[in-house]
Design an enzyme around this catalytic site. Structure first.
Site, mmCIF file in Angstrom:
data_model
loop_
_atom_site.group_PDB
_atom_site.id
_atom_site.type_symbol
_atom_site.label_atom_id
_atom_site.label_comp_id
_atom_site.label_asym_id
_atom_site.label_seq_id
_atom_site.Cartn_x
_atom_site.Cartn_y
_atom_site.Cartn_z
ATOM 1 N N SER A 121 17.558 5.871 0.829
ATOM 2 C CA SER A 121 16.256 6.668 1.972
ATOM 3 C C SER A 121 14.541 6.309 2.661
ATOM 4 O O SER A 121 15.165 5.255 2.209
ATOM 5 C CB SER A 121 15.007 7.739 1.205
ATOM 6 O OG SER A 121 14.448 7.287 0.231
ATOM 7 N N LYS A 122 14.339 6.764 3.398
ATOM 8 C CA LYS A 122 13.812 6.089 4.006
ATOM 9 C C LYS A 122 12.770 5.296 2.836
ATOM 10 O O LYS A 122 12.005 4.290 3.934
ATOM 11 C CB LYS A 122 13.015 7.666 4.825
ATOM 12 C CG LYS A 122 12.534 7.565 6.426
ATOM 13 C CD LYS A 122 12.566 7.176 7.384
ATOM 14 C CE LYS A 122 13.607 6.485 8.754
ATOM 15 N NZ LYS A 122 14.146 5.905 8.703
ATOM 16 N N ARG A 123 12.063 6.018 2.231
ATOM 17 C CA ARG A 123 10.860 5.101 1.824
ATOM 18 C C ARG A 123 11.075 3.439 0.977
ATOM 19 O O ARG A 123 10.615 2.854 -0.054
ATOM 20 C CB ARG A 123 10.922 6.058 0.311
ATOM 21 C CG ARG A 123 10.797 5.983 -0.622
ATOM 22 C CD ARG A 123 10.557 6.992 -1.691
ATOM 23 N NE ARG A 123 12.038 7.472 -3.057
ATOM 24 C CZ ARG A 123 12.379 6.754 -3.810
ATOM 25 N NH1 ARG A 123 11.412 5.914 -3.880
ATOM 26 N NH2 ARG A 123 13.466 7.448 -4.473
ATOM 27 N N GLU A 126 16.958 0.401 13.875
ATOM 28 C CA GLU A 126 15.593 0.182 13.093
ATOM 29 C C GLU A 126 15.341 -1.129 13.136
ATOM 30 O O GLU A 126 13.696 -1.143 12.889
ATOM 31 C CB GLU A 126 14.969 1.157 12.200
ATOM 32 C CG GLU A 126 14.720 2.458 13.072
ATOM 33 C CD GLU A 126 15.290 3.686 11.316
ATOM 34 O OE1 GLU A 126 14.240 3.609 10.881
ATOM 35 O OE2 GLU A 126 15.320 4.054 11.610
#
Ligand code: GLU
Length: 483
Positions: A252-254, A262
């Site tokens: 995930s993003k973390r 990105e």
């Protein structure tokens, strides 16, 4: 003839999981001289994100992944390549299955379905469709349809036996048929669900190998039921291992960026990203880790895809990026770093020489651009830790002495700079480091960077002397901007 496809749903950006699936399909097709098809699976209109398709196509291209057939390829033989444009065919086959009795209309209301599921839960059984409408007579079904009752279409699935997926990566994976209920193939608006449309589209596009992420393995038996009901021959299946975070949780993003755009914005070289994706579940026969697309096409086979989860490790990606940073020709890096140069760059010193000097110490293009900046712009502020350490009482007079000597130095090159620092440190009775560190801080505002003599040699006499004098003034007037 090998024909494979990547079939993204346009629900957002291109993420690493999808990019990896696309890459493996592309390499497999090229390795076997086959065709790679891009199909846009826009079945669920409610989940679509505008611009997503265009972004995904651009993302794939930026990774060097190209397709032979797809919505943007004119005259491709198996079109249309957007599932939303193939609905007529799905409807026709749903009608055929209804007519042959292999599928049936289900008129159950959502409340009824929920009540049935709840009753199963009460008995400790897994919630599923109980088959309430399975045995409606054709007349009754037709009467209710004609009356305008809402219905979905369900496929009759076997209640006994097992369905075996012969997976090229995972081997034989058997599913007990009792776990599958008569699942919906057409929704109430008479549009197909994924498991129905995908089987038809893969068949109609003559797909020979379905290569996709492991999260779809549990869908495969349902798709096999569709193939069987329609008397279609099965394609080969290959499910790629999951991509997990180092702690084996879902990524995930973390865990860092996951969308290709990105990474690009963060200064990851896309060729390095492609190379990194290649190693997410695959390894080369000779153990090499740095492979360009041509190498990868040469050596890519499915038998080297691992079954165990691939670990997404940002450190490894950074390592990979650094390899590309130092191994690509300097001109390539100069071109790649251009979009990150958010400040004016002059003719001198030549950008290519600056890049050649700085790239060893940069992990990303963003970091590289940050290091290049000092060659064209004097520091406005100085690193706080450096100021505390290197701009003490003696610093101003030492830097002043240095500036005076450097103004006279001939020729201006690495070796003569080194000799000057040696001589002056002996004269002043200090270590060479006591001159080098303050110089670096005065000239760049930083405490770390390339070797000082290389840096100063490239920066040039005028800029160096000017920056030393500025630092001297700022130290004396206590007008240092510290960051
Ligand atoms: N549209 C599906 C997805 O994005 C594709 C699944 C498949 O390859 O069959 O996950």
């Amino acid at each position: 003839m090998v024909r494979v496809r990547y079939a993204p749903s346009p629900t957002g950006a291109l993420h690493i999981g999808g990019a990896r699936t696309a890459l493996f399909n592309f390499l497999f097709a090229r390795h076997h001289g086959g065709a790679f098809v891009l199909r846009i699976e826009d079945t669920d209109q409610s989940r679509q994100v505008p611009e997503s398709e265009a972004k995904m196509l651009a993302g794939l291209k930026s990774l060097g992944i190209v397709w032979d057939e797809g919505p943007d390829i004119e005259g491709a033989p198996y079109g249309p390549y957007r599932v939303s444009e193939r609905l007529g065919r799905h409807r026709e086959l749903a009608e055929a299955l209804l007519a042959s009795g292999q599928a049936y209309r289900c008129f159950c209301t959502p409340e009824q379905l929920e009540a049935d599921r709840e009753a199963l839960r009460q008995q400790g059984l897994p919630p599923r469709y109980v088959g309430r409408c399975r045995d409606l007579s054709p007349e009754e079904s037709e009467r209710r349809r004609a009356r305008g009752d809402r219905f979905v279409v369900r496929l009759k699935t076997p209640d006994t036996g097992e369905t075996v997926v012969h997976d090229l990566i995972r081997g034989e994976v058997a599913f007990d048929n009792r776990v599958f209920d008569d699942f919906v193939i057409m929704k109430a608006d008479f549009t197909p669900v994924y498991n129905f449309a995908v089987a038809i589209d893969d068949h109609d596009m003559a797909i020979s190998h379905v290569i996709r992420g492991e999260e779809h393995l549990s869908n495969t038996p349902k798709q096999i039921f569709v193939y069987q009901a329609l008397h279609f021959p099965l394609p080969a299946f290959a499910h790629l291992p999951m991509i997990l975070a180092p702690d084996r949780s879902k990524i995930s993003k973390r865990h860092g960026a996951t969308a290709v755009e990105e990474y690009q914005a963060q200064g990851i070289i896309l060729r390095a990203l492609t190379n990194y994706l290649l190693l997410l579940g695959w390894s080369s026969p000779d153990g090499r880790e740095i492979l360009d697309l041509e190498d990868a096409i040469q050596s890519f086979t499915l038998d080297r895809v691992q079954r165990t989860a691939a670990i997404y490790d940002i450190k490894k990606l950074e390592w990979m990026n650094h390899q590309y940073m130092v191994q690509l020709p300097v001109e390539d890096i100069v071109a790649l770093v251009q979009p990150f140069l958010t400040y004016p760059v002059r003719e001198a010193p030549p950008l290519s020489e600056v890049v050649a000097l700085c790239r060893e110490r940069a992990t990303t293009l963003v970091q590289l651009a940050d290091q290049i900046r000092v060659f064209y712009h004097p520091p406005e502020s100085y690193e706080a830790a450096g100021v505390a350490k290197h701009f003490g009482e003696e610093a101003a007079s030492r830097l002043e002495a240095l500036a005076a000597r450097l103004a006279q130095l001939e020729p201006w090159d690495h070796d003569h700079l080194a000799a000057l620092y040696d001589a002056l440190s002996a004269e002043l009775g200090v270590k060479r480091a006591a001159l080098i560190h303050p110089t670096r801080l005065a000239v760049t505002g930083r405490t770390v960077g390339p070797g000082l003599f290389e840096l100063v040699a490239l920066l040039g006499r005028e800029a160096t002397v000017e920056r030393l004098n500025t630092a001297v003034q700022r130290i004396r007037s206590q007008a240092l901007l510290v960051e």
